[in-house]
Design a protein around this motif. Structure first.
Motif, PDB file in Angstrom:
ATOM      1  N   ILE B   8      26.161  23.270   5.495  1.00  0.00           N
ATOM      2  CA  ILE B   8      27.618  23.202   5.367  1.00  0.00           C
ATOM      3  C   ILE B   8      28.230  24.493   4.845  1.00  0.00           C
ATOM      4  N   PHE B   9      27.400  25.510   4.652  1.00  0.00           N
ATOM      5  CA  PHE B   9      27.926  26.782   4.182  1.00  0.00           C
ATOM      6  C   PHE B   9      27.702  27.869   5.228  1.00  0.00           C
ATOM      7  N   GLN B  13      27.418  33.033   2.735  1.00  0.00           N
ATOM      8  CA  GLN B  13      27.372  32.316   1.452  1.00  0.00           C
ATOM      9  C   GLN B  13      25.941  31.977   1.063  1.00  0.00           C
ATOM     10  N   ASN B  14      25.170  31.554   2.045  1.00  0.00           N
ATOM     11  CA  ASN B  14      23.774  31.230   1.770  1.00  0.00           C
ATOM     12  C   ASN B  14      22.964  32.459   1.380  1.00  0.00           C
ATOM     13  N   LEU B  16      24.083  35.293   0.093  1.00  0.00           N
ATOM     14  CA  LEU B  16      24.544  35.746  -1.215  1.00  0.00           C
ATOM     15  C   LEU B  16      23.917  34.889  -2.312  1.00  0.00           C
ATOM     16  N   ALA B  17      23.980  33.586  -2.131  1.00  0.00           N
ATOM     17  CA  ALA B  17      23.412  32.665  -3.118  1.00  0.00           C
ATOM     18  C   ALA B  17      21.911  32.903  -3.267  1.00  0.00           C
ATOM     19  N   PHE B  20      21.271  35.926  -5.479  1.00  0.00           N
ATOM     20  CA  PHE B  20      21.510  35.529  -6.867  1.00  0.00           C
ATOM     21  C   PHE B  20      20.356  34.667  -7.382  1.00  0.00           C
ATOM     22  N   LEU B  95      26.886  42.206  -3.660  1.00  0.00           N
ATOM     23  CA  LEU B  95      27.306  41.433  -4.822  1.00  0.00           C
ATOM     24  C   LEU B  95      28.661  41.930  -5.325  1.00  0.00           C
ATOM     25  N   PHE B  98      31.447  40.706  -3.234  1.00  0.00           N
ATOM     26  CA  PHE B  98      31.773  39.332  -3.611  1.00  0.00           C
ATOM     27  C   PHE B  98      32.657  39.300  -4.855  1.00  0.00           C
TER      28      PHE B  98
END
Lengths: 107, 107
Positions: B8-9, B13-14, B16-17, B20, B95, B98
């Motif tokens: 769902i992303f 986004q995935n 980047l996550a 992190f 990063l 973002f």
DNA sequence: ATTTAATATCGTAATATTGCAATATTAAAA
DNA sequence: TTTTAATATTGCAATATTACGATATTAAAT
């Protein structure tokens, strides 16, 4: 195990890792991006916007609050979640410090 | 559950996550800092330096390699782990992007 | 006072992560 | 070729995380 041996690391290392960890979920990245895309503070439009259950969103918001990235104010019967800009910059600068001071000289 | 609903992303986004997330463990922060503090590439001094078992260190190194932050070259019967400086800067800049594009206008 | 709407919390199931001992694997050294 | 040293992999136990339904809680609206 699943448990992290925080005792053997410095407080700075643990803090830094904690920031990274909280940001290390796409839902939390998406929540921050969505809040920032709105002119007003958005609360549970997040549930519609992101496809996760209300309880799950609430949990993610709690984690973002735990490192001070979000503040939540009661607004009638809703909540107004905002990015804490000061904290935001503070964390960004700490991450950058990590990136800038950690440089390889080898290979 | 424990499982993350990546579908769902967005891919960004995935990704980047994921960056992190990999950095979100104090052992991995410490490993990167230690490697960068040495003039030469260090391998399993890490086991002595950081207080974790060899198997555990090896696992953490693997995760750091998975996002391209580390490269490992065979050096005799040892391994020479190095920070991939290009990738390092690339991730740092992502990063920062973002952080810079995600800014609150409310409150 | 009741209802309604928004959010938080609790309990729980499924899966992931962390850490380690034991065991491969690999390459140099003897 | 056997031994030794360094690293990777496997298997497992303990704990953490993610997600959600059900249930509080809270404040406005009726």
């Amino acid at each position: 195990m699943g448990i992290t041996k925080t005792q053997i690391f410095t407080e700075k290392q643990n803090d830094l890792a904690q920031f990274f960890k909280v940001l290390g979920h796409p839902a939390r990245v998406a929540i921050l991006q969505y809040i920032s895309s709105q002119n007003a503070c958005i609360c549970n439009d997040l549930v519609d916007e992101i496809g996760l259950a209300q309880a799950t969103i609430s949990q993610h918001l709690k984690e973002l609050k735990s490192i001070g990235l979000l503040t939540g104010e009661v607004e009638g019967k809703s909540m107004c979640y905002c990015i804490n800009v000061e904290r935001w910059s503070e964390i960004q600068s700490q991450l950058n410090q990590f990136f800038n001071t950690t440089k390889s000289k080898c290979c």
